[in-house]
Design a protein around this motif. Structure first.
Motif, PDB file in Angstrom:
ATOM      1  N   PRO A 157       0.795  -1.229   0.000  1.00 25.07           N
ATOM      2  CA  PRO A 157       0.000   0.000   0.000  1.00 25.07           C
ATOM      3  C   PRO A 157       0.831   1.284   0.000  1.00 25.07           C
ATOM      4  O   PRO A 157       0.315   2.348  -0.339  1.00 25.07           O
ATOM      5  N   SER A 158       2.113   1.182   0.362  1.00 27.08           N
ATOM      6  CA  SER A 158       2.995   2.353   0.382  1.00 27.08           C
ATOM      7  C   SER A 158       3.860   2.464  -0.864  1.00 27.08           C
ATOM      8  O   SER A 158       4.771   3.299  -0.922  1.00 27.08           O
ATOM      9  N   GLY A 159       3.621   1.632  -1.861  1.00 30.35           N
ATOM     10  CA  GLY A 159       4.386   1.718  -3.100  1.00 30.35           C
ATOM     11  C   GLY A 159       5.710   0.986  -3.084  1.00 30.35           C
ATOM     12  O   GLY A 159       6.566   1.228  -3.942  1.00 30.35           O
ATOM     13  N   VAL A 160       5.889   0.099  -2.124  1.00 31.54           N
ATOM     14  CA  VAL A 160       7.126  -0.675  -2.008  1.00 31.54           C
ATOM     15  C   VAL A 160       6.849  -2.097  -2.472  1.00 31.54           C
ATOM     16  O   VAL A 160       5.920  -2.743  -1.982  1.00 31.54           O
ATOM     17  N   THR A 161       7.648  -2.599  -3.410  1.00 32.04           N
ATOM     18  CA  THR A 161       7.478  -3.972  -3.874  1.00 32.04           C
ATOM     19  C   THR A 161       8.512  -4.879  -3.218  1.00 32.04           C
ATOM     20  O   THR A 161       9.624  -4.460  -2.909  1.00 32.04           O
ATOM     21  N   VAL A 162       8.112  -6.116  -3.015  1.00 26.84           N
ATOM     22  CA  VAL A 162       8.988  -7.129  -2.422  1.00 26.84           C
ATOM     23  C   VAL A 162       8.875  -8.388  -3.266  1.00 26.84           C
ATOM     24  O   VAL A 162       7.778  -8.916  -3.475  1.00 26.84           O
ATOM     25  N   ASN A 163      10.001  -8.846  -3.773  1.00 26.21           N
ATOM     26  CA  ASN A 163      10.011 -10.019  -4.640  1.00 26.21           C
ATOM     27  C   ASN A 163      11.202 -10.908  -4.335  1.00 26.21           C
ATOM     28  O   ASN A 163      12.126 -10.512  -3.632  1.00 26.21           O
TER      29      ASN A 163
END
Length: 256
Positions: free
Chosen positions: A180-186
């Protein structure tokens, strides 16, 4: 437009295990795309030698920080020093890891504990340290380096596979926390790449067996992980999160 999607100008990337192998290849790709880079490993001499090679011809800034990521205090020190040096971390690549093959009946607690700290806990600690500022800025990229061994395995890899499978689960949960804060985790799950780690633990026969297990019939070159990492680190991958990208030469599609 295609080029600008992969542009990292103005970004700062921290890559653990960045002095050689996959980490060095990813750091070099980020610098070529415009990012300033921080690399870390346990070995100051290797870091000092690697940094000029990573930055060569890019006109980017960089630094190295020696840290043993199997030691909890060093994990936090690395995060603090990295943030203090550049004032921000936009891209975190949790690449540092190791493997100590042992059959389950001989598995030693000291090796289990060390690999859990290095392969898994350090990824949590560093992510926890950089996430608040990423959320505040509304942009961030966290990339965990798992392994095809997190989805399949072989004898003697109980600890390694456990840590790499856990990273895949942690990626999904962190993506929900930070999305929701624009941070992606992959995650990236590499298959057989010719780096120091497999060369140190595999016999020539084992290395041939891994090559035979791929659809492409060969080991990967570390440069071949740079493109997938750049995708996930840039705006080109802005709608990818909670995912695990297999870069395995087709190991999982060749079951027989």
């Amino acid at each position: 437009m295609a080029t600008s999607l992969f542009d990292l100008t103005g970004r700062v990337a921290l890559i653990t295990g960045g002095s050689k192998g996959l980490g060095k290849a990813m750091a070099r790709a980020f610098a070529q795309a415009g990012a300033d880079v921080i690399i870390s490993s346990r070995h100051p001499a290797e870091l000092e030698a690697a940094l000029p090679e990573i930055l060569h011809g890019t006109h980017r800034k960089g630094c190295w920080i020696a840290a043993d990521l199997s030691v909890r205090e060093d994990m936090q020190r690395l995060a603090d020093e990295a943030l203090a040096t550049f004032g921000r971390i936009d891209i975190l690549v949790n690449n540092a890891g190791s493997n100590i093959p042992e059959p389950i009946e001989d598995l030693q607690d000291v090796n289990w504990d060390r690999l859990m700290e290095l392969n898994l806990t350090s990824c949590m600690v560093l992510s926890r340290a950089v996430a608040p500022a990423m959320k505040e800025r509304g942009w961030g990229r966290i990339i965990h380096i798992s392994s095809v061994m997190g989805m399949t395995s072989k004898a003697g890899r109980t600890t390694y596979s456990a840590t790499k499978a856990a990273l895949i689960g942690m990626t999904r949960a962190m993506a929900l926390d930070l999305g929701p804060s624009g941070v992606t985790v992959n995650c990236i799950a590499p298959g057989p790449f010719l780096t120091d780690l497999p060369l140190s633990v595999l016999s020539p026969a084992d290395r041939q067996n891994f090559s035979d297990r791929t659809a492409l019939g060969r080991w990967g070159d570390p440069q071949e992980v740079a493109g997938p990492a750049l995708l996930l680190a840039s705006d080109a991958g802005s709608y990818i999160t909670g995912s695990t990208l297999l870069v395995d030469g087709g190991v999982l599609c060749k079951s027989l």
